[in-house]
Design an enzyme around this catalytic site. Structure first.
Site, PDB file in Angstrom:
ATOM      1  CG  HIS A 174     -65.546 -75.104  18.354  1.00 35.40           C
ATOM      2  ND1 HIS A 174     -66.618 -75.735  17.769  1.00 35.40           N
ATOM      3  CD2 HIS A 174     -65.722 -73.784  18.091  1.00 35.40           C
ATOM      4  CE1 HIS A 174     -67.383 -74.842  17.180  1.00 35.40           C
ATOM      5  NE2 HIS A 174     -66.873 -73.644  17.369  1.00 35.40           N
ATOM      6  CG  ASP A 205     -67.647 -78.917  18.106  1.00 35.79           C
ATOM      7  OD1 ASP A 205     -67.104 -78.511  19.152  1.00 35.79           O
ATOM      8  OD2 ASP A 205     -67.811 -78.206  17.102  1.00 35.79           O
ATOM      9  CB  SER A 283     -69.595 -71.941  17.490  1.00 37.78           C
ATOM     10  OG  SER A 283     -69.024 -71.943  16.208  1.00 37.78           O
TER      11      SER A 283
END
Length: 634
Positions: A174, A205, A283
């Site tokens: 993402h 992911d 992230s």
């Protein structure tokens, strides 16, 4: 006695003044009064001893404060901290009576050698040099108006060097999804290097990047190594570039729990819950189990943002990363995770166990249904009881043993396999045990769930009527729930929600929606939006591409679109074809259909199997021709 006490006080006051003056410190420490540990006069006068201790404490605190200032000035800029300043490194063991004197003597000791904090920390935390900041520009597709794209956005994330020989960098999917430009920067450096996405695994992911520029790899970079799932309460250090600053950040916590978490709408995979702070920008960064050794426990990727929770973050463990890397190495892409092809329920009720002839001491789960398009549909039957999966016993609550005092849902064993591998099940059918095996495939959802995986922004415009296939990205775009938008799930029409829980019964089947009506005189009176289109001129609609063919080949004077609930839209064929260019021009749309609608019919799709439209049967099937409820994990 009073004269003796006064004389002693004056001597000790002179001693402390000399100690504070600096050069006289060592001479003052040799004051005979300070060494009179058994002085009877001193022991009889607690008041004067309290005064002396107060002065000593103030002096000690002053030295500690100066040391704190020195440490906070620039601890990572080569500043040298004297080890002898303030309190001693090794305390001197003294009695209660001479605490003040011992502290003063320690403060008066000869200054010790110094060391540079920067060099020491860099030697211990060398792995931080492999943690990169990612700069991304992206353009996302617009599922609400699929003939155009969303405005360009920019963002940042984290990544880390995985293998210097292969020149691979690992981050979250993402972070780089739909990227038009990706750049990475090493910690402490000013230059950004252009990176490329070489494998994107949206299901788990994860994404692999590389940098072609040799200058990037000329620096002292080392690949980080993974460790298996740590034990509970193991320390964790999350490194990355969260909001709030531009430099690298490190937060610490512990492993709180091992659980299955929904990475995307397609599957729930193994995850590690931690209490270390994870914020936007973290992230893709590593969560270290051992920072000094460069050992990574997982990849930071999400956190629980509920207002009723605190300190719940999730990292992707090595087992999921390994699954992704093996697929990328073997196929150059990520094929996803397999689906069990069936839906189960717990088997804890005694009456139900007796009805299904489950022996005492035997446990398992009940098969509710199977996916018609999966290999499980022929191997497993409804009301079968699954006792074991790959030789691992399943409890009545659907869990299997993971580690001591830890259990996980049995589906995690299946999700850990690769597509095209076999699964072996031990079943109980009509009181008899049997073993079955079948090939695992990815779930073919009736409603696509991931952009660029099984969903694309397709559309068809006929007389101002805009048709598009139902998908999860479409619902997120129109009704919120993704990208930071407030969810309006309650506004989604019930027939559309019902489609989310249905299985495909034919290859290539789609739920076609009338998304909106671009106003024109030929469609006057029709004000529908987000309504399933079930038929065209009496023919059941199999997919959007099927509808394109039906409309293009129509030689009848009227076009009749049958909508959910028996509603009907009728327009003249000649008027629709004549007004088409004007409607497109008015709304600044370049084409009446998306590029994928120009492709030929897939050979494995049987559109004729859709059959004629039966309104009575359609109402019984909630208008969508489904076969009943389906779970996303099915």
């Amino acid at each position: 006695n009073f004269l003796a006490m006064t004389l002693m006080y004056l001597k000790q006051k002179t001693f402390y003044e000399a100690a504070a003056s600096g050069p006289a410190l060592r001479a003052a420490s040799r004051c005979p009064v300070a060494q009179q540990r058994n002085c009877p006069t001193r022991k009889q006068n607690n008041a004067w001893r309290s005064i002396c201790r107060s002065d000593s404490t103030n002096l000690r605190n002053q030295g500690g404060y100066e040391q704190e200032l020195a440490a906070s000035a620039s601890p990572l800029d080569g500043a040298e901290l004297p080890l002898g300043a303030g309190t001693p490194l090794i305390p001197v063991l003294v009695s209660d009576d001479d605490v003040s004197e011992s502290r003063v003597a320690a403060a008066a000791a000869t200054p010790q050698p110094t060391f540079k904090v920067t060099g020491e920390l860099r030697r211990k935390a060398w792995a931080l040099s492999s943690v990169l900041k990612v700069f991304v520009s992206r353009v996302d597709p617009n599922y609400a108006q699929p003939w155009q794209m969303c405005p360009q956005r920019t963002g940042t994330g984290s990544a880390f060097v995985l293998d210097t020989n292969k020149r691979t960098i690992l981050t979250n999917s993402h972070v780089v999804s739909n990227a038009t430009a990706v750049y990475v920067r090493r910690p402490g450096a000013a230059k950004k290097f252009k990176a490329e996405v070489i494998c994107d695994g949206k299901v788990c992911d994860l994404a692999l990047l590389t940098v072609r520029d040799d200058a990037f790899w000329a620096a002292e970079l080392r690949g980080l190594e993974f460790v298996d799932v740590p034990e509970l309460q193991s320390p964790i250090a999350v490194a990355g570039y969260p909001v709030g600053g531009d430099n690298i950040s490190v937060t610490k916590g512990i492993v709180s729990r091992i659980a299955l978490v929904r990475y995307s709408a397609t599957a729930r995979l193994l995850s590690i819950q931690i209490d270390a702070a994870i914020n936007p920008g973290n992230s893709g960064g590593p969560a270290f189990a051992d920072l000094e050794g460069g050992k990574v426990a997982g990849v930071a990727f999400s956190k629980n943002v509920s207002s009723s929770t605190d300190n719940i973050g999730y990292i992707i463990p090595h087992r999921v990363v390994k699954h992704f890397l093996e697929d990328a190495e073997a196929y150059g892409t990520y094929r996803g995770v397999p689906s069990p092809g069936l839906l189960t329920q717990d088997l804890e009720n005694p009456a139900q166990r007796a009805y299904l002839k489950v022996p005492e001491g035997t446990s398992g789960v009940l098969v509710v249904k199977t996916d018609p398009l999966s290999a499980a549909h022929g191997a497993v039957q409804k009301n079968d009881v699954i006792l074991e999966v790959d030789g691992v016993s399943i409890a009545d609550d659907g869990t299997v043993e993971f580690r001591e005092d830890e259990r996980l849902e049995f589906t995690h064993i299946i999700r850990a396999k690769h597509i095209d591998e076999h699964i072996h099940l031990k079943l109980l059918r009509d009181g008899q045990e049997l073993c079955v095996s079948y090939l695992l495939k990815a779930k073919d959802h009736l409603v696509p769930v991931l952009d660029a995986v099984d969903a694309v922004p397709s559309y068809l415009i006929v007389g101002g009527l805009v048709f598009a296939p139902l998908s999860s990205p479409f619902l997120e775009m129109v009704f919120g729930g993704g990208g930071g938008r407030r969810s309006r799930r309650a506004d989604i029409p019930v027939p559309v929600l019902a489609a989310l829980n249905q299985n495909k019964v034919r290859k290539g089947q789609q739920v076609v929606l009338l998304v909106q009506v671009l106003a024109h005189e030929i469609n006057h009176g029709y004000r529908y939006s987000v309504v399933p289109c079930e038929s065209f001129n009496g023919q059941r609609v199999h997919s959007l591409r099927h509808l394109v063919e039906l409309v293009d080949k129509c030689d009848q004077p009227f076009l009749n679109f049958g909508l959910e609930g028996g509603r009907l839209i009728t327009m003249r064929t000649a008027e629709v074809r004549g007004a088409g260019p004007q409607i497109l021009s008015t709304n600044a749309i370049s084409s009446d259909r998306s590029p994928d609608m120009l492709l030929p019919k897939p050979e494995d799709e049987d559109w004729d199997a859709a059959g004629e439209w039966d309104s009575t049967a359609a109402q019984a099937d909630v208008g969508l021709g489904g076969t009943g409820d389906s779970d996303l994990d099915c």
